[in-house]
Design an enzyme around this catalytic site. Structure first.
Site, short mmCIF file in Angstrom:
data_model
loop_
_atom_site.label_atom_id
_atom_site.label_comp_id
_atom_site.label_asym_id
_atom_site.label_seq_id
_atom_site.Cartn_x
_atom_site.Cartn_y
_atom_site.Cartn_z
N PRO A 97 45.66 38.71 36.47
CA PRO A 97 44.43 39.44 36.12
C PRO A 97 43.39 38.54 35.45
CG PRO A 97 46.38 40.64 35.39
CD PRO A 97 46.85 39.30 35.81
N GLU A 124 54.99 40.00 31.22
CA GLU A 124 53.75 39.70 30.49
C GLU A 124 53.03 38.48 31.06
OE1 GLU A 124 52.13 41.30 27.81
OE2 GLU A 124 53.46 42.85 28.58
N ARG A 163 44.18 37.84 58.57
CA ARG A 163 43.35 38.46 59.60
C ARG A 163 42.18 37.57 60.03
NH1 ARG A 163 38.93 41.33 58.08
NH2 ARG A 163 39.35 42.99 59.58
N ASP A 178 32.51 42.47 59.31
CA ASP A 178 33.03 43.37 58.28
C ASP A 178 32.13 43.36 57.04
OD1 ASP A 178 35.20 44.19 59.73
OD2 ASP A 178 36.57 42.73 58.86
#
Length: 237
Positions: A97, A124, A163, A178
């Protein structure tokens, strides 16, 4: 492209990597030339590299606090062993994160690399010392929220990259247009419609049935801009 995934839970990847577009990317029979797959996946269980007889890889954090931290040794040994499995240079990635946010331009860059080595953290996190020792290593986040571990973010990254590899999608222009992609000028994609022409009293926009490709492209561009203004005005900056 070779993609190595280092994780404590390799079983989480089995069905995802063996389905849909990700399966096609790694299947020689479905590749562009019918011989060489665009991507190969290689799962490694970090627990196999621990020296602990109970295969524990985590310990409490120095300084106290909740949660456990993955130790340096099993991660370091796993990375060294996996790196030696293929002569191609591995671009190291840690899913966390705290990393830079995954964007389409970043995905496009990673899709050009010959090899990715992705570490899926858990608990953690991982002892900071091994992260520093493994530099250069790119730290990547899929958004400003926290998940149980790095496995799901790793799957997101793999899907986004695979992809874009040659021969994976049925139409090479699909990815180019896209949302967030160069063909869409990094904006949101326009609305799409298919048969039937009328559904629940709602009709397909007449312009799409006109056969006038110049007008259709102009309409799609206008719709893309309007949708971006409404939903993601930050992209217009």
């Amino acid at each position: 492209m070779r993609i190595d995934i280092l994780t404590l839970f390799p079983e989480m990847f089995t069905s995802v990597l063996g389905s849909s577009i990700l399966k096609r990317a790694a299947d020689p029979a479905l590749s562009a030339d019918g011989q060489s797959p665009s991507v190969s996946y290689h799962l490694t269980d970090i627990r196999n590299y621990t020296t602990n007889k109970h295969q524990k890889v985590d310990r409490p954090s120095f300084g106290g606090g909740p949660g456990m931290v993955i130790q340096c040794q099993p991660v370091w040994d796993a990375v060294q062993a996996v790196t030696a499995m293929d002569p191609r240079p591995a671009s190291r990635i840690l899913m966390t994160p705290q990393g830079e946010t995954l964007t389409q331009p970043l995905v496009e860059e990673l899709a050009t690399h010959p090899r990715l080595l992705i570490i899926a953290g858990h608990y953690e996190g991982i002892d900071e010392r091994v992260i520093q020792r493994l530099a250069p290593m790119r730290e990547i986040s899929i958004g400003d929220y926290v998940l149980t571990g790095g496995e799901l973010p790793a799957m997101v990254l793999i899907d986004a990259v695979a992809r874009l590899r040659p021969g994976v999608l049925g139409h090479e222009e699909s990815a180019h247009h896209d949302s967030f992609s160069p063909g869409a000028q990094r904006l949101l994609d326009h609305p799409h419609y298919t048969r039937p022409r009328v559904w629940e009293g709602m009709e397909v926009p007449e312009i799409l049935l006109s056969g006038d490709h110049a007008k259709i492209e102009k309409w799609r561009r206008e719709q893309s801009l309007e949708r971006t203004r409404q939903r993601r005005p930050d992209l217009l900056k």
